[in-house]
Design a protein around this motif. Structure first.
Motif, PDB file in Angstrom:
ATOM      1  N   HIS A 132       0.834  -1.195   0.000  1.00 60.38           N
ATOM      2  CA  HIS A 132       0.000   0.000   0.000  1.00 60.38           C
ATOM      3  C   HIS A 132       0.876   1.255   0.000  1.00 60.38           C
ATOM      4  O   HIS A 132       1.960   1.266   0.567  1.00 60.38           O
ATOM      5  N   GLU A 133       0.353   2.302  -0.598  1.00 55.52           N
ATOM      6  CA  GLU A 133       1.084   3.564  -0.730  1.00 55.52           C
ATOM      7  C   GLU A 133       1.542   4.110   0.622  1.00 55.52           C
ATOM      8  O   GLU A 133       2.664   4.575   0.765  1.00 55.52           O
ATOM      9  N   PHE A 134       0.694   4.061   1.626  1.00 53.88           N
ATOM     10  CA  PHE A 134       1.023   4.647   2.934  1.00 53.88           C
ATOM     11  C   PHE A 134       2.061   3.830   3.704  1.00 53.88           C
ATOM     12  O   PHE A 134       2.540   4.269   4.742  1.00 53.88           O
ATOM     13  N   GLN A 135       2.435   2.666   3.207  1.00 53.92           N
ATOM     14  CA  GLN A 135       3.409   1.808   3.885  1.00 53.92           C
ATOM     15  C   GLN A 135       4.807   1.914   3.281  1.00 53.92           C
ATOM     16  O   GLN A 135       5.731   1.276   3.756  1.00 53.92           O
ATOM     17  N   LYS A 136       4.959   2.732   2.249  1.00 56.08           N
ATOM     18  CA  LYS A 136       6.249   2.776   1.562  1.00 56.08           C
ATOM     19  C   LYS A 136       7.127   3.914   2.052  1.00 56.08           C
ATOM     20  O   LYS A 136       6.658   4.905   2.608  1.00 56.08           O
ATOM     21  N   LEU A 137       8.412   3.757   1.836  1.00 49.60           N
ATOM     22  CA  LEU A 137       9.383   4.804   2.143  1.00 49.60           C
ATOM     23  C   LEU A 137       9.203   5.950   1.164  1.00 49.60           C
ATOM     24  O   LEU A 137       8.859   5.730  -0.005  1.00 49.60           O
ATOM     25  N   LEU A 173       4.904  -7.880  10.163  1.00 45.20           N
ATOM     26  CA  LEU A 173       4.667  -7.129   8.933  1.00 45.20           C
ATOM     27  C   LEU A 173       4.207  -8.071   7.833  1.00 45.20           C
ATOM     28  O   LEU A 173       4.950  -8.905   7.366  1.00 45.20           O
ATOM     29  N   ARG A 174       2.979  -7.908   7.416  1.00 44.05           N
ATOM     30  CA  ARG A 174       2.402  -8.844   6.442  1.00 44.05           C
ATOM     31  C   ARG A 174       2.317  -8.285   5.023  1.00 44.05           C
ATOM     32  O   ARG A 174       2.117  -9.010   4.083  1.00 44.05           O
ATOM     33  N   ASP A 175       2.433  -6.978   4.893  1.00 41.36           N
ATOM     34  CA  ASP A 175       2.266  -6.343   3.588  1.00 41.36           C
ATOM     35  C   ASP A 175       3.550  -5.694   3.094  1.00 41.36           C
ATOM     36  O   ASP A 175       3.513  -4.744   2.322  1.00 41.36           O
ATOM     37  N   ASN A 176       4.697  -6.204   3.564  1.00 43.92           N
ATOM     38  CA  ASN A 176       5.993  -5.604   3.217  1.00 43.92           C
ATOM     39  C   ASN A 176       6.057  -4.134   3.597  1.00 43.92           C
ATOM     40  O   ASN A 176       6.624  -3.318   2.867  1.00 43.92           O
TER      41      ASN A 176
END
Length: 177
Positions: free
Chosen positions: A69-74, A109-112
């Motif tokens: 998901h977008e909000f989980q990325k650096l 962490l399940r969604d990377n």
């Protein structure tokens, strides 16, 4: 790897710190002594670590996220803050033996997720702040993996040349025929 490059102090400091050092230097002999002492401390490995990593992370790194998901990325906008927090966590572990908590565990962490988007529930508020700001282990693994490859390319240990790869691949194909 960061110590491989000898960065001038001007490249490691933000504008506010540069101004502060300039003001110290202008305070006469005592100010100059303080300037020398403080500036040598600021040349520490943490600033060089951040500069090295930031120099390695290009737009491709941020565009090719592994998070679901977008909000989980650096993101490029806060990467320096996240790297400083990761270095702070490392220091807490190395120097004080403080473990980062299960909030950093990979099996959580399940969604990377490359960053934590919620507030960790931890009694130690300083540790909570560091974990919230730091990349996750998955995010750090991706940062270090990418930076390692960029370092190998920058130092000519490996070539960043698709053509040389294609030439070597063609030679192997001819051997097979």
């Amino acid at each position: 790897m960061a110590s491989h490059f000898k960065y001038p102090i001007e490249e490691l400091l933000d504008e506010n710190t540069k101004q502060l050092l300039k003001q110290l230097k202008g305070l006469g002999k005592d100010g100059e002594k303080l300037h020398k002492k403080v500036s040598s401390k600021l040349m520490g490995i943490s600033e060089a670590f951040c500069k090295f990593i930031i120099d390695c992370l290009d737009s491709d790194f941020f565009n090719r996220t592994e998070a679901k998901h977008e909000f989980q990325k650096l993101s490029e906008s806060d990467i320096k803050q996240r790297l400083k927090a990761a270095y702070n966590l490392r220091s807490k572990y190395v120097h004080a033996g403080k473990l980062p908590s299960s909030w950093m565990a990979v099996n959580y962490l399940r969604d990377n997720e490359e960053v934590i988007h919620s507030n960790p529930v931890i009694e130690d508020k300083d540790m909570q702040k560091s974990i919230k700001r730091s990349p996750t282990f998955i995010g750090m693994e991706r940062i270090i993996r990418y930076s390692l490859i960029k370092f190998l390319i920058q130092t000519d240990i490996i070539e960043d040349d698709l053509e040389s790869y294609n030439k070597s691949s063609q030679g192997k194909d001819q051997e097979i025929d």
